[in-house]
Design a protein around this motif. Structure first.
Motif, PDB file in Angstrom:
ATOM      1  N   LEU A 332      45.869  33.016  35.399  1.00  0.00           N
ATOM      2  CA  LEU A 332      45.280  34.351  35.500  1.00  0.00           C
ATOM      3  C   LEU A 332      46.349  35.445  35.442  1.00  0.00           C
ATOM      4  N   ALA A 333      47.391  35.309  36.265  1.00  0.00           N
ATOM      5  CA  ALA A 333      48.438  36.333  36.306  1.00  0.00           C
ATOM      6  C   ALA A 333      49.177  36.418  34.970  1.00  0.00           C
ATOM      7  N   LEU A 334      49.462  35.260  34.360  1.00  0.00           N
ATOM      8  CA  LEU A 334      50.181  35.243  33.083  1.00  0.00           C
ATOM      9  C   LEU A 334      49.326  35.861  31.978  1.00  0.00           C
ATOM     10  N   VAL A 350      41.539  43.037  33.649  1.00  0.00           N
ATOM     11  CA  VAL A 350      41.201  41.611  33.547  1.00  0.00           C
ATOM     12  C   VAL A 350      41.279  40.932  34.909  1.00  0.00           C
ATOM     13  N   LEU A 351      42.272  41.318  35.714  1.00  0.00           N
ATOM     14  CA  LEU A 351      42.488  40.644  37.002  1.00  0.00           C
ATOM     15  C   LEU A 351      41.303  40.796  37.943  1.00  0.00           C
ATOM     16  N   VAL A 354      38.080  38.581  37.132  1.00  0.00           N
ATOM     17  CA  VAL A 354      38.281  37.130  37.030  1.00  0.00           C
ATOM     18  C   VAL A 354      38.714  36.507  38.348  1.00  0.00           C
ATOM     19  N   VAL A 355      39.433  37.256  39.193  1.00  0.00           N
ATOM     20  CA  VAL A 355      39.993  36.650  40.398  1.00  0.00           C
ATOM     21  C   VAL A 355      38.910  36.088  41.308  1.00  0.00           C
ATOM     22  N   LEU A 356      37.678  36.601  41.197  1.00  0.00           N
ATOM     23  CA  LEU A 356      36.594  36.158  42.070  1.00  0.00           C
ATOM     24  C   LEU A 356      36.286  34.672  41.902  1.00  0.00           C
ATOM     25  N   ILE A 357      36.460  34.135  40.689  1.00  0.00           N
ATOM     26  CA  ILE A 357      36.109  32.718  40.490  1.00  0.00           C
ATOM     27  C   ILE A 357      37.109  31.792  41.169  1.00  0.00           C
ATOM     28  N   LEU A 358      38.242  32.335  41.625  1.00  0.00           N
ATOM     29  CA  LEU A 358      39.210  31.526  42.363  1.00  0.00           C
ATOM     30  C   LEU A 358      38.939  31.526  43.862  1.00  0.00           C
ATOM     31  N   VAL A 359      38.091  32.444  44.328  1.00  0.00           N
ATOM     32  CA  VAL A 359      37.804  32.532  45.761  1.00  0.00           C
ATOM     33  C   VAL A 359      37.161  31.225  46.231  1.00  0.00           C
TER      34      VAL A 359
END
Length: 414
Positions: A332-334, A350-351, A354-359
């Motif tokens: 994600l970060a890359l 973008v961050l 998308v970050v929610l699917i990692l929660v």
């Protein structure tokens, strides 16, 4: 460079800098990037200054030389209203001012135009986004189709409560997460009485997924590592209080429902086939993009990123419980670094969606369920596992940031 003691240029520049700092903070910038951006603008406009930036507040001291026109300004915002489209317009304005194509005075006018421009998405689109967020997150959790559906329906209810609260003068405006989570949990508990087999806790989490402070939890350690310790602590504290309000409202709502309508515990319904996750992740990403104001022409970047990140999570999970989240966070970060440079976008475009699917949603539900059932030891163990997953997200994003900032990669992209 303005001539010495040019008071008109100084006054225009001060107004522009203060309006710009407020706009960045309001639309989605975090303090480290805000600090760097404002410092560069001050230098470009030929001024000198010092900055103290923390979440929702920025203090700026400006002067033209050591003797003339020293001034201190404080800018505050009520809260961040994430809008990546407006944020992108502000970034374009900064480029124009730095290039000398727009004067500070005209920049102030442009910022007002950006502020008063109509929103990209109206309430109908946002209501649909709340429904899709609840449905998409439910499929990721692997709950039953009926739970998934009601997760979306109660997501709509959450949006309705938020809309009513924002239009009223009620005290709930100061604690919206507590009030919204209480109402949603109460409705979920009642639904569980009417339809045995429904998992009220899981349905509540799905409906409230958009309120989970995933971005604040991931940005807090990054601020600390970059030297902005005060900002990092404030981000983390704000995220912690939001989480506590959501937890408290959920427990109160479910407790009231159970007290009013006591029912026997039933076996949960059959969960969704994991293959459907690949179908519903794009819906979750689209809903998040709408709520964060990502423009339609950038949606494909968010969807591709989400699918690639989920592939990394799936691959890493074959090794261990935290490795998938860690690998997904690195990807994600890359990806966001590369996309931001390639398409001239704010990283958050973008961050944020998308970050929610990692929660760690499933682990979060497990922790709540175990504590609610009185299984304290098992709940504490699951809680440590959830903390490990959050730490994996933080470390993965930090490593991905380092890889994305590598000079060799920058030359490759240029």
């Amino acid at each position: 460079m303005p001539p010495p003691h040019d008071t008109r240029h100084f006054d225009d520049s001060v107004r522009f800098i203060m309006a710009l700092s407020t706009a960045i903070d309001k639309y989605g910038g975090h303090t480290h990037d805000t600090d760097n951006t404002i410092r560069q603008i001050i230098k470009t406009l030929g001024l000198k200054g010092e900055i103290l930036a923390v979440p929702n507040t920025i203090i700026i001291a400006l002067w033209q030389d050591d003797l003339h026109h020293q001034t201190i300004h404080i800018a505050t915002t009520r809260g961040t209203s994430y809008d990546m489209t407006r944020f992108g317009m502000v970034r374009d304005l900064i480029v124009d001012v730095e290039a000398g194509r727009i004067s500070p005075a005209d920049g102030v006018v442009r910022l007002k135009e950006i502020e008063h421009a109509p929103s990209l998405y109206g309430n109908y689109a946002k209501a649909a986004a709340f429904f899709l967020a609840g449905v998409g997150f439910g499929v990721i959790l692997g709950i039953s189709w009926l739970d998934v559906f009601f997760g979306g329906v109660l997501g709509l209810a959450a949006f309705g409560v938020e809309l009513l609260a924002s239009r009223s003068g009620l005290v709930v405006n100061n604690t919206p997460e507590l009030f919204i989570s209480l109402i949603v949990a109460l409705l979920a508990g009642i639904t569980g009485v009417v339809l045995p087999g429904i998992h009220p806790l899981a349905v509540t989490v799905c409906a409230l997924t958009i309120y989970i402070p995933g971005f604040a939890l991931t940005i807090a350690p990054r601020e600390i590592l970059l030297g902005d310790s005060l900002s990092g602590i404030m981000y983390f504290t704000n995220a912690l209080f939001v989480s506590v309000k959501l937890l408290l409202g959920t427990f109160l709502g479910l407790g009231i429902a159970l007290y009013l309508f006591p029912v026997a515990v039933t076996e949960p319904l059959t969960g969704v086939d994991p293959l459907f996750v690949w179908v519903f992740i794009p819906f979750l990403l689209i809903s998040n993009s709408i709520l964060f104001g990502v423009s339609w022409d950038r949606l494909w970047l968010v969807i591709v990123c989400g699918l690639v990140v989920w592939a990394g999570v799936t691959l890493g999970n074959t090794v261990g419980f935290w490795q998938g989240t860690f690998l997904g966070a690195i990807i994600l970060a890359l990806y966001t670094r590369i996309a931001a440079r390639r398409f001239n976008l704010p990283l958050a475009t973008v961050l944020l969606p998308v970050v929610l699917i990692l929660v760690p949603g499933y682990t979060f539900i497990q922790v709540l369920y175990l504590f609610n059932a009185g299984q304290m030891v098992a709940g504490i163990s699951a809680g440590f596992q959830m903390v490990a997953l959050i730490f994996a997200i933080i470390c993965g994003i930090f490593i991905g940031d380092i890889l994305g900032s590598w000079k060799g990669l920058k030359r490759e992209q240029s």
